[in-house]
Design an enzyme around this catalytic site. Structure first.
Site, PDB file in Angstrom:
ATOM      1  CE1 TYR A  26      -3.429   2.383   0.414  1.00  0.00           C
ATOM      2  CE2 TYR A  26      -2.488   3.085   2.658  1.00  0.00           C
ATOM      3  CZ  TYR A  26      -3.711   3.483   1.594  1.00  0.00           C
ATOM      4  OH  TYR A  26      -4.388   4.355   1.521  1.00  0.00           O
ATOM      5  CD  GLU A  48      -8.235   7.024   4.744  1.00  0.00           C
ATOM      6  OE1 GLU A  48      -8.513   6.904   5.889  1.00  0.00           O
ATOM      7  OE2 GLU A  48      -7.645   6.723   3.897  1.00  0.00           O
ATOM      8  CD1 TRP A  56      -4.180   1.476   5.945  1.00  0.00           C
ATOM      9  CD2 TRP A  56      -6.209   2.195   6.004  1.00  0.00           C
ATOM     10  NE1 TRP A  56      -4.381   1.558   4.611  1.00  0.00           N
ATOM     11  CE2 TRP A  56      -5.862   2.236   4.435  1.00  0.00           C
ATOM     12  CE3 TRP A  56      -7.594   2.629   6.162  1.00  0.00           C
ATOM     13  CZ2 TRP A  56      -6.763   2.392   3.409  1.00  0.00           C
ATOM     14  CZ3 TRP A  56      -8.510   2.914   5.021  1.00  0.00           C
ATOM     15  CH2 TRP A  56      -7.981   2.823   3.730  1.00  0.00           C
TER      16      TRP A  56
END
Length: 189
Positions: A26, A48, A56
């Site tokens: 990522y 988000e 996350w």
């Protein structure tokens, strides 16, 4: 530099970006790189928002399931979701099953679909110009900025949900509106 980690591949990257293989992928290929299309921005906004209150890595690992559950984040398709879709999503163990976040994702698709100039035009209008300098370390990275406050306020005014100033700033980071890769990180944008 404390906030830079040298990976097994010899590359210096932001410390968080080297902590797991998922994060390496990522960090190296997506985070902080400009996203300028409506579908890509809607996906990042949705993820988000779902991340709020969670780690996350949880969202990142569930991302393939989110893409299936939310029709590839196609704005028109998600905007057409109804209560049966909400119930389907609430039973989908592959995603985060939070009614408020699911309903917000659908409401946000509807709000984005109604934008006359598109989601990208609106969101990128809040990108700081000139761009702030890259941080020397993560202690210099804000959680909220004036731009993210303004973005969140405008999004709320237009009917978007679950996109407060902190989520808006995370969105700005993820989509390259700001460059918060620390100095010394190999990712040069």
């Amino acid at each position: 530099m404390v906030d830079v980690l040298i990976g097994d591949d010899g590359l210096a990257r932001c410390r968080w970006g080297g902590s797991t293989p998922d994060y390496v992928e990522y960090h190296d290929n997506e985070w902080g790189r400009p996203v300028r299309d409506d579908v890509g921005l809607y996906e990042r906004m949705t993820l988000e928002a779902f991340q709020s209150g969670l780690s996350w890595i949880t969202i990142l690992r569930k991302r393939p399931a989110f893409r299936i559950a939310f029709a590839g984040f196609d704005l028109e398709k998600v905007a057409a979701f109804d209560e049966s879709d909400v119930e389907r999503l609430l039973s989908d163990v592959g995603i985060v099953r939070n009614r408020s976040k699911i309903e917000a994702a659908i409401a946000n698709a509807r709000a984005a679909a109604d934008l006359p100039d598109g989601l990208a035009q609106l969101l990128w209008s809040f990108a700081p110009d000139p761009a702030p300098p890259r941080p020397a370390d993560f202690s210099m990275v804000p959680a909220v900025t004036e731009e993210s406050r303004a973005m969140a306020k405008e999004l709320k005014r237009r009917g978007f949900r679950f996109v407060g100033p902190t989520t808006a700033y995370a969105l700005m980071q993820a989509t390259g509106m700001v460059n918060d890769h620390v100095v010394g990180c190999f990712v040069s944008l």
